[in-house]
Design a protein around this motif. Structure first.
Motif: not given
Length: 117
Positions: A69-91
């Protein structure tokens, strides 16, 4: 034929302006970029990018759920920093029996949208 990634992209584009992908391992990064580009027909400003968090498939199923959960939330925050307002789980393995997210694509929680601003 529309697969799991294509359907997630369509849903993401319906509910938000820009989407990003958070995936587990680094081995699929190039493949995901290529699949997104092929589906959209070109590079698109609506695709914010992809973050690989470095978790393995077995770890997703049998590992420490808090670490996942921690890793996935960190990844989601990082993709949000790139400008995403929607996140797709890639696996497809990112289904999380503990379900910190219920769907393969989701709108950023309000506190993340405020944090991003």
């Amino acid at each position: 034929m529309i697969g799991i990634l294509e359907s997630a992209i369509v849903q993401a584009m319906l509910v938000g302006q820009r989407f990003g992908i958070v995936t587990t391992g680094t081995g699929y990064k190039y493949i995901h970029y290529t699949e997104v580009r092929n589906f959209l027909g070109a590079t698109s400003e609506r695709f914010a990018g992809l973050i690989a968090v470095g978790l393995g498939v077995v770890e997703l199923r049998e590992g420490d759920q808090q670490k996942i959960v921690t890793h996935m939330k960190q990844g989601s925050r990082q993709v949000a920093e790139k400008g995403a307002d929607v996140v797709i789980l890639g696996c497809a393995g990112e289904k999380f029996d503990t379900c910190w997210w219920k769907h393969s694509s989701f709108t950023m929680p309000k506190e993340w949208r405020e944090w991003k601003a």
